[in-house]
Every structure is written in structure tokens, then in C-alpha cells.
Design a protein around this motif. Structure first.
Motif, mmCIF file in Angstrom:
data_model
loop_
_atom_site.group_PDB
_atom_site.id
_atom_site.type_symbol
_atom_site.label_atom_id
_atom_site.label_comp_id
_atom_site.label_asym_id
_atom_site.label_seq_id
_atom_site.Cartn_x
_atom_site.Cartn_y
_atom_site.Cartn_z
ATOM 1 N N VAL A 245 74.792 19.982 24.505
ATOM 2 C CA VAL A 245 75.282 20.110 23.135
ATOM 3 C C VAL A 245 74.608 19.069 22.248
ATOM 4 N N HIS A 246 74.423 17.862 22.777
ATOM 5 C CA HIS A 246 73.736 16.828 21.992
ATOM 6 C C HIS A 246 72.292 17.231 21.736
ATOM 7 N N GLY A 247 71.736 18.054 22.642
ATOM 8 C CA GLY A 247 70.387 18.563 22.446
ATOM 9 C C GLY A 247 70.272 19.454 21.223
ATOM 10 N N LEU A 248 71.382 20.079 20.817
ATOM 11 C CA LEU A 248 71.389 20.887 19.584
ATOM 12 C C LEU A 248 71.173 19.990 18.371
ATOM 13 N N ARG A 249 71.740 18.787 18.428
ATOM 14 C CA ARG A 249 71.533 17.804 17.349
ATOM 15 C C ARG A 249 70.063 17.412 17.285
ATOM 16 N N HIS A 250 69.460 17.162 18.461
ATOM 17 C CA HIS A 250 68.032 16.840 18.510
ATOM 18 C C HIS A 250 67.190 18.019 18.017
ATOM 19 N N THR A 251 67.615 19.228 18.374
ATOM 20 C CA THR A 251 66.899 20.426 17.930
ATOM 21 C C THR A 251 66.907 20.515 16.414
ATOM 22 N N HIS A 252 68.076 20.288 15.829
ATOM 23 C CA HIS A 252 68.234 20.340 14.368
ATOM 24 C C HIS A 252 67.267 19.369 13.697
ATOM 25 N N ALA A 253 67.272 18.116 14.171
ATOM 26 C CA ALA A 253 66.411 17.090 13.569
ATOM 27 C C ALA A 253 64.939 17.410 13.784
ATOM 28 N N SER A 254 64.586 17.860 14.971
ATOM 29 C CA SER A 254 63.189 18.149 15.294
ATOM 30 C C SER A 254 62.626 19.251 14.418
ATOM 31 N N LEU A 255 63.404 20.320 14.236
ATOM 32 C CA LEU A 255 62.933 21.437 13.416
ATOM 33 C C LEU A 255 62.761 21.022 11.959
ATOM 34 N N LEU A 256 63.625 20.141 11.477
ATOM 35 C CA LEU A 256 63.487 19.650 10.100
ATOM 36 C C LEU A 256 62.211 18.828 9.946
ATOM 37 N N LEU A 257 61.934 17.974 10.936
ATOM 38 C CA LEU A 257 60.713 17.152 10.881
ATOM 39 C C LEU A 257 59.470 18.031 10.923
ATOM 40 N N TYR A 258 59.472 19.021 11.796
ATOM 41 C CA TYR A 258 58.329 19.937 11.882
ATOM 42 C C TYR A 258 58.155 20.741 10.594
ATOM 43 N N ALA A 259 59.279 20.946 9.881
ATOM 44 C CA ALA A 259 59.232 21.705 8.625
ATOM 45 C C ALA A 259 58.742 20.840 7.465
ATOM 46 N N GLY A 260 58.516 19.538 7.722
ATOM 47 C CA GLY A 260 57.993 18.657 6.683
ATOM 48 C C GLY A 260 59.050 17.861 5.942
ATOM 49 N N VAL A 261 60.302 17.910 6.401
ATOM 50 C CA VAL A 261 61.367 17.118 5.769
ATOM 51 C C VAL A 261 61.123 15.640 6.078
ATOM 52 N N SER A 262 61.316 14.781 5.100
ATOM 53 C CA SER A 262 61.031 13.354 5.277
ATOM 54 C C SER A 262 61.965 12.719 6.300
ATOM 55 N N ILE A 263 61.489 11.638 6.913
ATOM 56 C CA ILE A 263 62.298 10.910 7.896
ATOM 57 C C ILE A 263 63.568 10.374 7.238
ATOM 58 N N ALA A 264 63.449 9.921 5.984
ATOM 59 C CA ALA A 264 64.609 9.378 5.271
ATOM 60 C C ALA A 264 65.696 10.438 5.109
#
Length: 305
Positions: A245-264
């Protein structure tokens, strides 16, 4: 003599005096775990027995069955109590000075995150019709990046459907029989998360008839393993790699980063106290994106001839 007290007894008294009710329950439970390990490894060790040699041996014994990071946490707990023992002059010298932290080779962990096509395959397997179930719980974490306890603490009134946001202001204490709402991990964890319109529609219908200030997903005792096992079955059914389930949180963040969303922006969405935490957690993704950026820079510069 005060210094003739057993080390594990001193640590027990110290953590009750300085840590109980001063730290979150989940943090205090970690101190309790350290104390139990201390009883197991050094039942007869006196506080006055602590030297650099005996302390290093204690760490080595612990490290034989624990990874280096876990051994480091064990050391930090013990060192905190020893610092106070030094101030009280129960010890003459610091036995933790120059301590070497060892540990067994890092065990193979579950996959941390899914790729976009894998997440889509998982979401396609969710049963999102009818009453509340764990499928909605999985969907919410995948769409928001909430921590497990944060998602359990969500109530209908936390949603602002008009402005498409979800307020995170509390968690659910699922680790005790009493349950109940609990504070967020830190101040930065209190946040408003923008929601996509699909999630708004799904949860506005789902929460219509629910009590506003009651947790949506809690019905009696909730176990992290129960939800993880359910998610594992869904992953296998979807024919994708198994994550937690915690991997879903990592998935969410990873996909945002790959989409170009800033680290901030990702850090704020996840409720990290600072960007350093985000950078450390997703370093491999950030480095991969930086390599892609370097390629873009080189192509742009080459075109200026």
C-alpha cells in the motif's frame, strides 16, 4: 550506587521519563522495541559496564540480524539515553564515541512503485460500484499519495468538492485496539491536496450518506497486512508486479516526477517536511530525469550553430 543499575533498566526509566507522552505513540513504540532488544542482548549488562568495547560488541550483536539502517536507529536510541547518563555523571566517558555501524546485507524488498501502464492495469481491476470497500481506499491513495494512516483518517468533511481539494489534518491510530484520530506525522503533513474531477465525482457520490466526522474506511480494527494482502491479490490478478500500500504512495510521487512536476510541488503534496526527504527517496528517478534533461540541453545547444 546509582551507576550499578542495569543498562536496560536505566534505558526503560529514561524513555518513560523523557519520551512517554512527549513523542507520538508510534515513535514511543520504537523506543519500547529498542528496550526489548536490549533486554534480549544484554540482560545482565550494568550501566557501569559500558565501554567503547562493550558498546561496540552490543551493536555488533544487534547488527547480526538487522540491516545497517535499523542498527543505526538502535544506536541513536541508546546514544540519546547515554548522553543523559553522562550529564548525570553516571558514566565518566562516552562509550558511543567512534562507534561503527554494521548490518546484514540489505534484504530484497518489495517493488517500490508501479509504472503508469501497471497502475492503469491495477485500477482497471477495482470494483468501484456500490458501498465503501478497500478498492476505494486503494484508489484514493493512488490518486493522492496519502500515507496509510492518513487515508484511514479521512472523513467526508475533509473533502471540499466545490474546490476539488482534500484536507489532511489527522491520521487514524490503527496500531492500537483503541483506535481513534491521531496527529499527522509532522506539521508539513497538514495540507490540502488538489483532486482530479474523476476522484471528486467518485467520492462525492460515495460520501453522500455518511457521517461527516467519522472515518470513511474504518469499521473496527484495521490491519496494514490485511490491506497489503488484498492489494497483492489485485496485483496478481492484474498480472503486474506486487507492491505494498505504501508503494502506491511511491507510485503517485514517481508518476508526477516523470510527468515533469517539480520536486517542491511533489514534496508539498506528499507532506514531506522538506525537499531533501523527497530528493533522497526518489533520487534514482531524479537522476534519470536529469540525464534526459542533459540530452535536451545538448540537442538545443547543437541547434544554435
Amino acid at each position: 550506587m546509582a551507576q550499578e543499575i542495569k543498562f536496560h533498566v536505566y534505558f526503560y526509566q529514561w524513555m518513560k521519563l523523557y519520551k512517554k507522552d512527549a513523542v507520538r505513540d508510534v515513535t514511543y513504540q520504537k523506543y519500547q522495541m529498542t528496550q526489548r532488544q536490549l533486554v534480549k542482548l544484554a540482560p545482565d549488562m550494568l550501566l557501569s559496564d559500558l565501554t567503547r568495547l562493550t558498546y561496540q560488541q552490543l551493536l555488533n550483536d544487534y547488527a547480526e540480524s538487522h540491516e545497517r539502517q535499523t542498527t543505526m536507529d538502535f544506536h541513536r536510541h541508546l546514544k540519546s539515553s547515554i548522553v543523559d547518563a553522562l550529564e548525570e555523571e553516571l558514566l565518566k566517558k562516552d562509550p558511543t564515541r567512534k562507534a561503527i555501524i554494521k548490518g546484514v546485507k540489505q534484504r530484497k524488498h518489495k517493488n517500490k512503485y508501479l509504472h503508469q501502464y501497471e497502475l492503469q492495469a491495477l485500477l482497471n481491476e477495482l470494483e468501484l460500484e456500490g458501498e465503501i470497500n478497500w478498492d476505494y481506499f486503494i484508489l484514493l491513495i493512488a490518486k493522492t499519495g496519502l500515507r496509510f494512516a492518513e487515508a484511514l483518517g479521512v472523513t467526508p468533511k475533509d473533502f471540499d468538492f466545490a474546490h476539488q481539494t482534500l484536507t489532511v489534518s489527522k491520521t487514524w491510530n490503527y496500531k492500537t485496539n483503541e483506535g481513534g484520530f491521531a496527529p499527522t506525522k509532522n506539521k508539513s503533513s497538514m495540507r490540502k491536496i488538489p483532486l482530479d474531477w474523476q476522484t471528486v465525482i467518485q467520492f462525492s457520490q460515495l460520501t453522500k450518506k455518511l457521517t461527516e466526522d467519522e472515518p470513511i474506511f474504518v469499521d473496527g480494527m484495521v490491519y496494514n497486512d490485511t490491506v497489503n494482502h488484498y492489494l497483492e491479490r489485485l496485483c496478481k490478478k492484474s498480472q503486474i508486479k506486487v507492491i505494498s500500500v505504501h508503494g502506491l504512495r511511491h507510485t503517485h510521487a514517481s508518476l508526477l516526477l516523470y510527468a515533469g512536476v517539480s520536486i517542491a510541488s511533489v514534496a508539498r503534496r506528499l507532506g514531506h517536511s522538506n525537499m531533501t526527504t523527497t530528493e533522497h527517496t526518489y533520487l534514482h528517478i531524479i537522476q534519470e530525469l536529469e540525464n534526459q534533461d542533459n540530452d535536451k540541453v545538448m540537442k538545443h545547444l547543437a541547434s544554435l550553430i
